[in-house]
Enzyme design. Structure first.
Site, PDB file in Angstrom:
ATOM      1  N   LYS A 248       0.858  -1.191   0.000  1.00 50.11           N
ATOM      2  CA  LYS A 248       0.000   0.000   0.000  1.00 50.11           C
ATOM      3  C   LYS A 248       0.888   1.232   0.000  1.00 50.11           C
ATOM      4  CE  LYS A 248      -4.485  -0.218   2.220  1.00 50.11           C
ATOM      5  NZ  LYS A 248      -5.228   0.136   3.429  1.00 50.11           N
TER       6      LYS A 248
HETATM    7  C1  E4P Z   1      -8.577   0.119   3.622  1.00 46.20           C
HETATM    8  O1  E4P Z   1      -7.734  -0.130   2.799  1.00 46.20           O
HETATM    9  C2  E4P Z   1      -8.558   1.349   4.442  1.00 46.20           C
HETATM   10  O2  E4P Z   1      -7.360   1.455   5.126  1.00 46.20           O
HETATM   11  C3  E4P Z   1      -9.720   1.399   5.382  1.00 46.20           C
HETATM   12  O3  E4P Z   1     -10.856   0.921   4.710  1.00 46.20           O
HETATM   13  C4  E4P Z   1      -9.946   2.762   6.005  1.00 46.20           C
HETATM   14  O4  E4P Z   1     -11.181   2.769   6.661  1.00 46.20           O
HETATM   15  P1  E4P Z   1     -11.624   3.947   7.661  1.00 46.20           P
HETATM   16  O5  E4P Z   1     -11.948   5.160   6.867  1.00 46.20           O
HETATM   17  O6  E4P Z   1     -12.827   3.390   8.357  1.00 46.20           O
HETATM   18  O7  E4P Z   1     -10.454   4.168   8.588  1.00 46.20           O
END
Ligand code: E4P
Length: 216
Positions: free
Chosen positions: A83
């Site tokens: 990521k």
């Molecule tokens: C996924 O890749 C993200 O890190 C995650 O869905 C973020 O979610 P949030 O906005 O609830 O923190």
């Protein structure tokens, strides 16, 4: 649409993986910070449990640092996907990692133009954050629609992961709009599987069956 789990909690992943519907998982620094133990080990355990792509985020500020972190992370397990943040340095890192055939997930995407840049950088996945868009009064469905359309019209192979899912309707919308994947927190999976009419139906089938057995 494939379903990933959005958590770093091993017990939750074990439970939902047991249902046989998971294709992968996503983590982020916040999700990992909620767990105790060695983060590398947690990532490896998640990879084994889901048997598919698992996103692990790099934390460096510059592309060179991100690429170095990525090389170490992909050495942990063959399922690791890197990521990278939606920043100029993240795009540079995604381009470099794509040359090295390392899979990337460009995260913190909030617009079709950001998704376009990520796709041009060679990202394997982009993650638009629907919940965080809705939180500030934007229309996450419109953004997802644009991203899916831009990728289709331009024949990009980059896959769209609907992320920051906050409720079961976000999952339905992502599926209807043609997202490739939704990454879903454990609590939302538990809401998705439940319906009061299912519970009512099972109870009445059970009762009718038992009544028939006692009459036989
Ligand atoms: C996924 O890749 C993200 O890190 C995650 O869905 C973020 O979610 P949030 O906005 O609830 O923190």
């Amino acid at each position: 649409m494939e379903l990933y789990i959005d958590t770093a909690n091993i017990e939750d992943i074990r439970e939902i993986a047991h249902w046989g519907i998971l294709s992968g998982a996503t983590t982020n620094p916040t999700l990992l910070s909620r767990e105790s133990g060695d983060y590398d080990q947690i990532i490896c355990e998640i990879c084994d449990l889901v048997g598919g792509p698992v996103s692990a985020e790099v934390m460096s500020d510059d592309a060179e640092g991100m690429v170095e972190e990525a090389k170490r992370l992909v050495g942990l397990h063959e399922n690791v996907v890197i990521k990278v943040p939606m920043l100029p340095e993240g795009l540079r890192a995604a381009r470099e990692l794509s040359k090295l055939e390392i899979k990337t997930n460009v995260t913190l995407v909030f617009s079709a133009n950001q998704a376009l840049l990520a796709a041009r950088a060679g990202a394997t996945y982009v993650s638009p954050f629907v919940g965080r868009l809705d939180d500030i009064g934007h229309d996450s469905n419109a953004v997802l629609t644009e991203i899916v359309e831009v990728f289709s019209v331009n024949e990009f192979s980059t896959k769209v992961i609907a992320a920051s899912i906050r409720n079961p309707m976000h999952v339905t919308q992502a599926a209807l709009l043609g997202c490739d994947i939704a990454t879903i927190p454990p609590a939302i999976f538990r809401s998705m599987v439940k319906h009061p009419l299912t519970d009512k139906g099972i109870a009445s089938f059970k009762k009718d069956w038992e009544d028939a057995q006692s009459r036989a």
